[in-house]
Motif scaffolding. Sequence first.
Motif, mmCIF file in Angstrom:
data_model
loop_
_atom_site.group_PDB
_atom_site.id
_atom_site.type_symbol
_atom_site.label_atom_id
_atom_site.label_comp_id
_atom_site.label_asym_id
_atom_site.label_seq_id
_atom_site.Cartn_x
_atom_site.Cartn_y
_atom_site.Cartn_z
ATOM 1 N N TYR A 232 4.794 -9.241 -50.172
ATOM 2 C CA TYR A 232 5.525 -8.487 -51.205
ATOM 3 C C TYR A 232 4.752 -7.234 -51.641
ATOM 4 O O TYR A 232 5.314 -6.141 -51.724
ATOM 5 C CB TYR A 232 5.793 -9.395 -52.406
ATOM 6 C CG TYR A 232 6.491 -8.740 -53.580
ATOM 7 C CD1 TYR A 232 7.741 -8.132 -53.434
ATOM 8 C CD2 TYR A 232 5.910 -8.728 -54.855
ATOM 9 C CE1 TYR A 232 8.391 -7.545 -54.514
ATOM 10 C CE2 TYR A 232 6.552 -8.146 -55.938
ATOM 11 C CZ TYR A 232 7.790 -7.550 -55.763
ATOM 12 O OH TYR A 232 8.423 -6.974 -56.834
ATOM 13 N N VAL A 233 3.463 -7.383 -51.878
ATOM 14 C CA VAL A 233 2.655 -6.224 -52.310
ATOM 15 C C VAL A 233 2.593 -5.177 -51.205
ATOM 16 O O VAL A 233 2.618 -3.974 -51.475
ATOM 17 C CB VAL A 233 1.237 -6.665 -52.730
ATOM 18 C CG1 VAL A 233 0.345 -5.450 -52.985
ATOM 19 C CG2 VAL A 233 1.296 -7.522 -53.987
ATOM 20 N N ASP A 234 2.550 -5.631 -49.947
ATOM 21 C CA ASP A 234 2.569 -4.680 -48.819
ATOM 22 C C ASP A 234 3.848 -3.851 -48.831
ATOM 23 O O ASP A 234 3.828 -2.646 -48.553
ATOM 24 C CB ASP A 234 2.461 -5.427 -47.480
ATOM 25 C CG ASP A 234 1.096 -6.045 -47.268
ATOM 26 O OD1 ASP A 234 0.102 -5.427 -47.690
ATOM 27 O OD2 ASP A 234 1.021 -7.138 -46.681
ATOM 28 N N MET B 239 7.394 -5.375 -39.204
ATOM 29 C CA MET B 239 6.120 -6.018 -38.887
ATOM 30 C C MET B 239 5.666 -6.926 -40.022
ATOM 31 O O MET B 239 5.262 -8.074 -39.796
ATOM 32 C CB MET B 239 5.058 -4.946 -38.596
ATOM 33 C CG MET B 239 5.235 -4.237 -37.266
ATOM 34 S SD MET B 239 4.137 -2.793 -37.068
ATOM 35 C CE MET B 239 2.518 -3.577 -37.046
ATOM 36 N N PHE B 240 5.739 -6.430 -41.261
ATOM 37 C CA PHE B 240 5.322 -7.249 -42.404
ATOM 38 C C PHE B 240 6.121 -8.542 -42.469
ATOM 39 O O PHE B 240 5.569 -9.623 -42.657
ATOM 40 C CB PHE B 240 5.486 -6.469 -43.715
ATOM 41 C CG PHE B 240 4.486 -5.374 -43.913
ATOM 42 C CD1 PHE B 240 3.150 -5.558 -43.607
ATOM 43 C CD2 PHE B 240 4.876 -4.142 -44.431
ATOM 44 C CE1 PHE B 240 2.216 -4.542 -43.792
ATOM 45 C CE2 PHE B 240 3.961 -3.116 -44.627
ATOM 46 C CZ PHE B 240 2.627 -3.321 -44.303
ATOM 47 N N MET B 241 7.439 -8.446 -42.301
ATOM 48 C CA MET B 241 8.282 -9.637 -42.371
ATOM 49 C C MET B 241 8.009 -10.583 -41.204
ATOM 50 O O MET B 241 8.217 -11.794 -41.310
ATOM 51 C CB MET B 241 9.765 -9.246 -42.415
ATOM 52 C CG MET B 241 10.671 -10.427 -42.694
ATOM 53 S SD MET B 241 12.364 -9.947 -43.075
ATOM 54 C CE MET B 241 13.186 -11.511 -42.724
ATOM 55 N N SER B 242 7.511 -10.041 -40.083
ATOM 56 C CA SER B 242 7.200 -10.861 -38.903
ATOM 57 C C SER B 242 5.781 -11.412 -38.938
ATOM 58 O O SER B 242 5.354 -12.071 -37.986
ATOM 59 C CB SER B 242 7.387 -10.022 -37.624
ATOM 60 O OG SER B 242 8.707 -9.517 -37.551
ATOM 61 N N GLY B 243 5.044 -11.108 -40.013
ATOM 62 C CA GLY B 243 3.678 -11.619 -40.134
ATOM 63 C C GLY B 243 2.662 -10.821 -39.346
ATOM 64 O O GLY B 243 1.554 -11.298 -39.073
#
Length: 363
Positions: free
Chosen positions: A161-163, A222-226
């Motif tokens: 979330y912070v990302d 990318m963030f949502m995919s880890g």
Amino acid sequence: MSSSLSSSTAATVSSKEVSRQRFVNVFEGIVEELTSILRSYKMPQEAIDWFQKNLNYNTPGGKLNRGLSVVDTYAILNNTTADKLSDEEYKKVAILGWAIELLQAYFLVADDMMDQSKTRRGQPCWYLVEGVGNIAINDAFMLEGAIYEILRRHFRQDSYYVDLLDIFHQVTFQTELGQLLDLVTADEEHVDLSRFSLDKHSFIVIFKTAYYSFYLPVALAMFMSGISDTRDLEQVKNILIPLGEYFQIQDDFLDCFGTPEQIGKIGTDIKDNKCSWVVNQALLHASSEQREILDKNYGQKDDEKEAICKKLFKEMGIEKIYTDYEENIVNKLKQEIDKVDESRGLKKEVLTAFLNKVYKRSK
């Protein structure tokens, strides 16, 4: 043979329409959510109606390429296709896509006022709609605020979330820096070609377009995919930022050399005194006589002077300079994509897909 080709084309078009409609359906839910927030604050109905009109008029009307790119990138990173994602997973990644579309809407509403533009996406600019006027300034702020409302409601419990917040704030500021340099460099009231340079053009297009149109969609997926290792984010940034610059240079070229039928609009960069790649190349190669012609004719709201500039650009071989540039940058980007380290989950296919959409496009 031709019938099978045409049926294949029809299937592709149909598939794109289905994909787009699924994405648009998510936006309808977002409007309902944002409306419920206003109702929870006991906002009067006339203000709620206004906000809904602002959202629906300014957000979903474009090509939606940025938002759909988040969905497509997420699917590639997770070894699937968008149509195979579950409704829940699709909705979540589509919300990230709509967050970019809201950011785009925020920029465009404000940008149209600054440029005193008349139309956007085939309709009057929002500030020119009857009864809107300067209220559009606050409406732009509300489009931006909507981004953080939907992120909070859907991603607050996620580790990244912070990302998400961090990258939206950073990219917004970067885009505003690009807009600032564009505004102070290309003043329509005071044409001064000595203010232009390829370095300024590069800064403007990278900050004003490349970060939010190319890097942001991929970073969100990318963030949502880890996949959040800084090395991977740097890998995609080092390819997508030059790709975004190439996209805008292509846009500048088409504005001057493309036909209205081809690009879907009438090019105005010459009349608007834009610090475009085309005029910067001309300034770089101009003789003293050619420079004098540019100084007299560029940035003027005059059809004949615009025609003089276009004729000069043709005589100077700008088309050949562009073709050489395009082949050179595409070869370099392909080489960089080949070097991408996929060991932490990143996939070269994501970057190749973006390059294929841009290469040799004609609109």
